[in-house]
Write a protein that holds these residues in place. Structure first.
Motif, PDB file in Angstrom:
ATOM      1  N   THR A   1      28.523  30.099 -22.908  1.00 12.25           N
ATOM      2  CA  THR A   1      28.526  28.663 -22.649  1.00 12.25           C
ATOM      3  C   THR A   1      29.818  28.062 -23.172  1.00 12.25           C
ATOM      4  OG1 THR A   1      26.112  28.527 -22.763  1.00 12.25           O
ATOM      5  CG2 THR A   1      27.334  26.489 -23.094  1.00 12.25           C
ATOM      6  N   VAL A   2      30.372  27.158 -22.392  1.00  8.67           N
ATOM      7  CA  VAL A   2      31.561  26.434 -22.812  1.00  8.67           C
ATOM      8  C   VAL A   2      31.211  24.953 -22.934  1.00  8.67           C
ATOM      9  CG1 VAL A   2      32.400  26.070 -20.456  1.00  8.67           C
ATOM     10  CG2 VAL A   2      34.015  26.076 -22.357  1.00  8.67           C
ATOM     11  N   TYR A   3      31.835  24.297 -23.887  1.00  5.02           N
ATOM     12  CA  TYR A   3      31.563  22.900 -24.158  1.00  5.02           C
ATOM     13  C   TYR A   3      32.845  22.087 -24.050  1.00  5.02           C
ATOM     14  CZ  TYR A   3      27.503  25.116 -26.327  1.00  5.02           C
ATOM     15  OH  TYR A   3      26.390  25.873 -26.560  1.00  5.02           O
ATOM     16  N   LEU A   4      32.679  20.818 -23.725  1.00  7.97           N
ATOM     17  CA  LEU A   4      33.794  19.883 -23.767  1.00  7.97           C
ATOM     18  C   LEU A   4      33.318  18.647 -24.511  1.00  7.97           C
ATOM     19  CD1 LEU A   4      36.744  19.414 -22.825  1.00  7.97           C
ATOM     20  CD2 LEU A   4      35.781  18.091 -20.928  1.00  7.97           C
ATOM     21  N   GLN A   5      33.782  18.512 -25.737  1.00  9.11           N
ATOM     22  CA  GLN A   5      33.479  17.331 -26.529  1.00  9.11           C
ATOM     23  C   GLN A   5      34.510  16.269 -26.216  1.00  9.11           C
ATOM     24  OE1 GLN A   5      30.843  16.767 -28.867  1.00  9.11           O
ATOM     25  NE2 GLN A   5      31.620  14.680 -28.641  1.00  9.11           N
ATOM     26  N   MET A   6      34.047  15.140 -25.730  1.00  7.66           N
ATOM     27  CA  MET A   6      34.952  14.064 -25.324  1.00  7.66           C
ATOM     28  C   MET A   6      34.709  12.854 -26.219  1.00  7.66           C
ATOM     29  SD  MET A   6      34.748  14.412 -21.176  1.00  7.66           S
ATOM     30  CE  MET A   6      33.035  13.893 -21.078  1.00  7.66           C
ATOM     31  N   THR A   7      35.748  12.367 -26.847  1.00  5.41           N
ATOM     32  CA  THR A   7      35.653  11.201 -27.709  1.00  5.41           C
ATOM     33  C   THR A   7      36.651  10.143 -27.247  1.00  5.41           C
ATOM     34  OG1 THR A   7      37.276  12.055 -29.284  1.00  5.41           O
ATOM     35  CG2 THR A   7      34.972  12.656 -29.649  1.00  5.41           C
ATOM     36  N   SER A   8      36.507   8.959 -27.781  1.00  9.44           N
ATOM     37  CA  SER A   8      37.397   7.845 -27.434  1.00  9.44           C
ATOM     38  C   SER A   8      37.559   7.734 -25.921  1.00  9.44           C
ATOM     39  CB  SER A   8      38.769   8.044 -28.096  1.00  9.44           C
ATOM     40  OG  SER A   8      38.634   8.120 -29.497  1.00  9.44           O
ATOM     41  N   LEU A   9      36.451   7.779 -25.233  1.00  8.61           N
ATOM     42  CA  LEU A   9      36.497   7.778 -23.776  1.00  8.61           C
ATOM     43  C   LEU A   9      37.030   6.467 -23.233  1.00  8.61           C
ATOM     44  CD1 LEU A   9      33.203   9.713 -23.132  1.00  8.61           C
ATOM     45  CD2 LEU A   9      35.440  10.359 -22.229  1.00  8.61           C
ATOM     46  N   LYS A  10      37.751   6.581 -22.121  1.00 11.21           N
ATOM     47  CA  LYS A  10      38.363   5.437 -21.468  1.00 11.21           C
ATOM     48  C   LYS A  10      37.823   5.329 -20.040  1.00 11.21           C
ATOM     49  CE  LYS A  10      42.660   6.587 -23.884  1.00 11.21           C
ATOM     50  NZ  LYS A  10      44.107   6.922 -23.705  1.00 11.21           N
ATOM     51  N   PRO A  11      37.897   4.147 -19.458  1.00  6.14           N
ATOM     52  CA  PRO A  11      37.440   4.017 -18.061  1.00  6.14           C
ATOM     53  C   PRO A  11      38.146   4.992 -17.125  1.00  6.14           C
ATOM     54  CG  PRO A  11      37.665   1.856 -19.049  1.00  6.14           C
ATOM     55  CD  PRO A  11      38.204   2.829 -20.057  1.00  6.14           C
ATOM     56  N   GLU A  12      39.392   5.311 -17.421  1.00  8.86           N
ATOM     57  CA  GLU A  12      40.121   6.244 -16.544  1.00  8.86           C
ATOM     58  C   GLU A  12      39.641   7.680 -16.683  1.00  8.86           C
ATOM     59  OE1 GLU A  12      41.423   4.015 -18.663  1.00  8.86           O
ATOM     60  OE2 GLU A  12      43.255   4.787 -19.621  1.00  8.86           O
ATOM     61  N   ASP A  13      38.750   7.943 -17.614  1.00 12.25           N
ATOM     62  CA  ASP A  13      38.131   9.269 -17.703  1.00 12.25           C
ATOM     63  C   ASP A  13      36.965   9.416 -16.724  1.00 12.25           C
ATOM     64  OD1 ASP A  13      38.596   9.069 -21.239  1.00 12.25           O
ATOM     65  OD2 ASP A  13      39.768  10.285 -19.832  1.00 12.25           O
ATOM     66  N   THR A  14      36.607   8.341 -16.061  1.00 11.61           N
ATOM     67  CA  THR A  14      35.526   8.389 -15.089  1.00 11.61           C
ATOM     68  C   THR A  14      35.861   9.370 -13.978  1.00 11.61           C
ATOM     69  OG1 THR A  14      34.796   6.130 -15.526  1.00 11.61           O
ATOM     70  CG2 THR A  14      34.257   7.051 -13.361  1.00 11.61           C
TER      71      THR A  14
END
Length: 124
Positions: free
Chosen positions: A78-91
């Protein structure tokens, strides 16, 4: 056949966090590289991050550096992607990809297997 199943997407406010997961299933599969790509609305798919399975070395797009962390669990494939400080452009729709051989990690064309995608929406 190898299947990749993503989970963890959703709606989050700007500045929030999400963790995406991608599990492999199907025939016995030992990845060399697993990665995350995304496709924002109306745009082409783009590289986000990748990780070498043996050494755990992470590779990141400039847009992800400092905010996203890729990791893997070898035992669970399994691979994970922890995303923080998300921005609208990450949509975007986020896709997991895998290859059993070394690839050009930033090139989606070199991966063998893809997940169905999971939607991430960041509200402003």
């Amino acid at each position: 056949q190898v299947q990749l199943v993503e989970s963890g997407g959703g709606l989050v406010e700007a500045g929030g966090s999400l963790r995406l997961s991608c599990a492999t299933s199907g025939r016995t599969f030992s990845p060399a590289v697993m990665g995350w790509f995304r496709q924002p609305p109306g745009k082409e798919r783009e590289f986000v991050a990748a990780i070498s399975w043996a050494g755990g070395i992470g590779y990141y797009a400039d847009s992800a550096k400092g905010r996203f962390t890729i990791s893997r669990d070898n035992a669970k494939n399994t691979v994970y992607l922890q995303m923080t400080s998300l921005k609208p452009e990450d949509t975007a729709v986020y896709y997991c990809a895998a290859s059993a051989r070394p690839v050009v990690v930033r090139s989606g064309a070199t991966y063998d297997f893809w997940g169905q995608g999971t939607q991430v929406t960041v509200s402003s």
